[in-house]
Design a protein around this motif. Structure first.
Motif, PDB file in Angstrom:
ATOM      1  N   ALA A   1       0.843  -1.203   0.000  1.00  0.00           N
ATOM      2  CA  ALA A   1       0.000   0.000   0.000  1.00  0.00           C
ATOM      3  C   ALA A   1       0.874   1.248   0.000  1.00  0.00           C
ATOM      4  O   ALA A   1       0.611   2.215  -0.722  1.00  0.00           O
ATOM      5  N   SER A   2       1.924   1.217   0.815  1.00  0.00           N
ATOM      6  CA  SER A   2       2.773   2.411   0.880  1.00  0.00           C
ATOM      7  C   SER A   2       3.566   2.587  -0.413  1.00  0.00           C
ATOM      8  O   SER A   2       3.781   3.702  -0.877  1.00  0.00           O
TER       9      SER A   2
ATOM     10  N   PHE B   1       2.585   1.815  -3.331  1.00  0.00           N
ATOM     11  CA  PHE B   1       1.672   2.305  -4.354  1.00  0.00           C
ATOM     12  C   PHE B   1       1.329   3.773  -4.165  1.00  0.00           C
ATOM     13  O   PHE B   1       1.159   4.513  -5.117  1.00  0.00           O
ATOM     14  N   THR B   2       1.202   4.205  -2.917  1.00  0.00           N
ATOM     15  CA  THR B   2       0.696   5.563  -2.703  1.00  0.00           C
ATOM     16  C   THR B   2       1.806   6.596  -2.589  1.00  0.00           C
ATOM     17  O   THR B   2       1.637   7.727  -3.011  1.00  0.00           O
ATOM     18  N   VAL B   3       2.953   6.222  -1.978  1.00  0.00           N
ATOM     19  CA  VAL B   3       4.056   7.176  -1.903  1.00  0.00           C
ATOM     20  C   VAL B   3       4.993   6.891  -3.071  1.00  0.00           C
ATOM     21  O   VAL B   3       5.547   5.806  -3.164  1.00  0.00           O
TER      22      VAL B   3
ATOM     23  N   VAL C   1       1.184  12.141  -1.843  1.00  0.00           N
ATOM     24  CA  VAL C   1       0.320  10.982  -2.071  1.00  0.00           C
ATOM     25  C   VAL C   1      -0.222  11.061  -3.492  1.00  0.00           C
ATOM     26  O   VAL C   1      -0.576  12.127  -3.956  1.00  0.00           O
ATOM     27  N   GLU C   2      -0.235   9.935  -4.178  1.00  0.00           N
ATOM     28  CA  GLU C   2      -0.793   9.983  -5.528  1.00  0.00           C
ATOM     29  C   GLU C   2      -1.921   8.972  -5.674  1.00  0.00           C
ATOM     30  O   GLU C   2      -2.028   8.017  -4.913  1.00  0.00           O
ATOM     31  N   GLN C   3      -2.745   9.208  -6.647  1.00  0.00           N
ATOM     32  CA  GLN C   3      -3.857   8.295  -6.871  1.00  0.00           C
ATOM     33  C   GLN C   3      -3.351   7.046  -7.559  1.00  0.00           C
ATOM     34  O   GLN C   3      -2.372   7.096  -8.299  1.00  0.00           O
ATOM     35  N   LEU C   4      -4.057   5.956  -7.297  1.00  0.00           N
ATOM     36  CA  LEU C   4      -3.649   4.712  -7.953  1.00  0.00           C
ATOM     37  C   LEU C   4      -4.061   4.756  -9.418  1.00  0.00           C
ATOM     38  O   LEU C   4      -5.100   5.294  -9.767  1.00  0.00           O
ATOM     39  N   SER C   5      -3.220   4.207 -10.245  1.00  0.00           N
ATOM     40  CA  SER C   5      -3.562   4.182 -11.672  1.00  0.00           C
ATOM     41  C   SER C   5      -3.105   2.846 -12.246  1.00  0.00           C
ATOM     42  O   SER C   5      -2.521   2.031 -11.532  1.00  0.00           O
TER      43      SER C   5
ATOM     44  N   HIS D   1       0.375   1.389 -11.559  1.00  0.00           N
ATOM     45  CA  HIS D   1       0.749   0.693 -10.335  1.00  0.00           C
ATOM     46  C   HIS D   1       0.595  -0.814 -10.435  1.00  0.00           C
ATOM     47  O   HIS D   1       1.279  -1.556  -9.750  1.00  0.00           O
TER      48      HIS D   1
END
Ligand SMILES: *[C@@H]1O[C@H](CO)[C@@H](O)[C@H](O)[C@H]1NC(C)=O
Ligand SMILES: *[C@@H]1O[C@H](CO)[C@@H](O)[C@H](O)[C@H]1NC(C)=O
Ligand SMILES: *[C@@H]1O[C@H](CO)[C@@H](O)[C@H](O)[C@H]1NC(C)=O
Length: 599
Positions: A394-395, A397-399, A559-563, A566
């Motif tokens: 999760a980290s 993917f988001t950071v 933080v970025e959105q998942l796309s 990822h």
């Protein structure tokens, strides 16, 4: 008795004694270049040179000059030869004296009207010597008194007149008095009466800016170093004349003592002062005079910013290499344990263990407590590991994760990233270094025209050198544009730092005064103020900001959105697995068929 003793002194000796007592009593050391000894008392340390031939004379003068003797009294049949050797010594020696004094005496006192001595004023080396005094016997009157004219060159004022003789005073051998009692060494460099000061430079922001719009800047020039020179000439009452060789920028010196650019102009005496970010380079120090340093600058690069990491690596990122190894061994160990517990049966062992490690439900709980205890503990550790992996993923993917950045010289060398500028003056300071790292750094340096640098700066395979200035601004070439800076980051480590100086002819009469001025500028903090003023007025503020903030840019996108990006990594693993399975399947079929045929 005293009278009796004085009878045996020649008038010229009395005059010389007066001059020495009055003007040379502060001299560090005096050299008398003469074939005949003088009967005078010299209150300071002194040495004699007996001149024979020109080549030899140069060596003789060089020897005393290196000991620090800067003042000379010359009595030679051909005084021009002294001047020639004197200038040669100036280029050969290492001693620099801004305030040298030379006094020429007539070779033959009875010879009236000494054109020989006056010719010295027309020689080129004389132009660079402020304090020169010719003693010319002009006439012998009826009572046997000799009149001596004391002559120097004009030196100050308009150029066409500066080589003309300047009659300072007259001395009478009978009265032993000067007519006007004026200062025999009037050129103390405090007022140059509009003398031209030739300054070599080219546009390099923010040090020197030339060809500015005259409506904005009446003189059409500005810059931190230009302001030093302007201030210098306001102080000394001189006139600035620019000497330009823009094409060659800093330039270079050739073997034959000629050169191009700023340095070349100085070597060939086309310019008196050279400015524009001249660092205290050793090779130039050997042949030129340096002023006191006035700007401390550091050279570094803007390098391509680190990119977001390729996505196929992402599924691997939550755990480190050792963690993955530990997992592998857990799998093997647990499989062996399960095999033993099942009574040495390897039935479904690998699949069961793997399933438990990724928290999958089991086909059966196991028939015995022996098996259950192993699978139980394995399920618990599987649960923990699985959650740990999930959290890590999760980290990841988001950071956003970046590839390693180019922060230090070592990074640059490790990556074999070229760095470039428009002139190799950028590496003059480090070119003599024996350090392996610096040598590698130099081997990566490239000189390219500005247009090519501008184009390459967008391609991510070159770093561009910039200067970090003391007031917090950057000297950035025009070829580094706002657009290119979006993908460039200033490096954390400086390659080296340098002291900027003004360069002058060796033993130039200006050096001493310029040093005084630089001292005053430092004292008042004006250098820092000027840098700020010039930077705000002429530099591209957006580029300055981008360079300054380039290291903190990345902190903003936390933080970025998942796309899709990822999960591409996961699909890559899946596709690889599928391809492998298909290959194995085909192989199995082939092997089976072979066996069937053989049977
Ligand atoms: C040098 O001469 C000047 C002028 O005569 C005199 O004022 C000064 O005291 C002398 N200095 C020394 C060190 O003798
Ligand atoms: C500066 O030089 C000019 C000649 O160019 C002269 O007329 C003027 O008096 C000088 N200024 C001072 C303060 O001496
Ligand atoms: C000095 O050398 C340079 C380059 O080696 C050459 O271009 C130049 O013509 C030479 N000048 C003289 C006066 O020999």
């Amino acid at each position: 008795m005293i009278l009796h003793a004085e009878i045996f002194l020649f008038p010229i000796e009395i005059l010389l004694q007066t001059i020495i007592n009055e003007y040379l009593n502060k001299s560090y050391c005096l050299t008398l270049v003469t074939e005949t000894p003088f009967d005078i008392v010299i209150p300071i340390s002194f040495t004699y040179i007996i001149p024979y031939e020109t080549g030899n004379l140069t060596n003789q003068i060089l020897e005393v000059s290196e000991m620090g003797c800067s003042d000379y009294i010359v009595k030679m049949r051909e005084p021009k030869k002294f001047m020639v050797s004197f200038d040669e010594v100036n280029h050969l020696g290492n001693t620099r004296r801004s305030d040298r004094k030379v006094i020429f005496l007539p070779y033959d006192e009875n010879q009236i009207g000494l054109q020989n001595l006056l010719d010295i004023l027309k020689m080129k080396p004389t132009k660079f010597l402020a304090n020169l005094l010719l003693v010319l016997p002009i006439s012998r009157n009826i009572s046997g008194c000799i009149l001596y004219d004391l002559v120097s060159h004009r030196f100050v004022g308009p150029d066409e007149k500066s080589a003309q003789p300047l009659y300072i005073d007259r001395w009478n051998s009978c009265t032993r008095k000067f007519e006007n009692n004026s200062n025999l060494f009037p050129h103390d460099m405090t007022n140059l009466y509009g003398k031209t000061l030739k300054v070599a430079g080219f546009t390099y922001k923010p040090y020197v800016l030339l060809d500015l719009d005259p409506t904005v800047e009446p003189r059409g020039r500005d810059g931190t170093e230009t302001r030093i020179i302007e201030e210098f000439c306001r102080w000394l009452n001189c006139t600035i004349e620019l000497v330009r060789d823009d094409e060659h920028q800093w330039g270079e010196i050739y073997e034959n003592n000629t050169g191009v650019g700023v340095i070349g102009s100085l070597i060939e005496d086309r310019a008196d002062v050279g400015i524009t970010a001249m660092y205290s380079w050793y090779d130039e120090y050997v042949v030129l005079d340096f002023s006191t340093p006035y700007i401390r600058t550091a050279v570094t690069c803007v390098a391509p910013s680190p990119r977001i990491l390729a996505s196929w690596e992402m599924p691997l990122l939550p755990f480190t290499l050792y963690m993955w190894l530990a997992l592998l061994f857990t799998l093997i160990y647990a499989s062996i344990a399960l095999t033993i517990a099942q009574g040495c049966s390897s039935d479904r062992v690998l699949l069961t263990t793997f399933g438990m490690m990724i928290t999958q439900t089991q086909y059966s709980a196991g028939s015995t407590w022996r098996i259950r205890s192993i699978t139980g503990w394995l399920l618990i550790s599987g649960l923990v590991l699985d959650n740990a992996y999930g959290g890590g993923l999760a980290s990841v993917f988001t950071v956003p994760k970046y590839e390693p950045s180019v922060d230090t010289v070592q990074d640059l060398v490790d990556r074999q990233l070229e760095w470039g500028a428009t002139h190799d003056a950028w590496i003059f300071s480090i070119s003599h270094s024996q350090e392996p790292l610096v040598k590698q750094l130099i081997s990566l340096f490239r000189v390219k025209p500005a247009a090519e640098l501008r184009q390459k700066s967008l391609t991510r395979n070159i770093a561009l050198s910039i200067e970090r200035l003391p007031a917090g601004y950057f000297a950035v070439g025009d070829y580094i544009t706002k657009e290119a800076m979006l993908d460039l980051t200033v490096m954390q480590e400086d390659f080296y730092y340098e002291q900027c100086v003004a360069m002058l002819r060796k033993s130039s009469p200006y050096t001493k005064k310029l040093n005084q001025l630089v001292g005053r500028l430092h004292e008042s903090g004006l250098m820092i103020a000027w840098e700020t003023q010039v930077s705000l007025k002429y530099l591209n503020f957006e580029v300055q900001l981008e360079v300054r903030l380039s290291r903190s840019k990345r902190d903003i996108e936390i933080v970025e959105q998942l796309s899709l990006r990822h999960v591409v990594g996961v699909f890559i693993i899946y596709v690889t697995g599928v391809i492998l399975s298909i290959l194995i399947c085909i192989m199995e079929i082939l092997v089976k068929r072979k066996q069937t045929i053989q049977e």
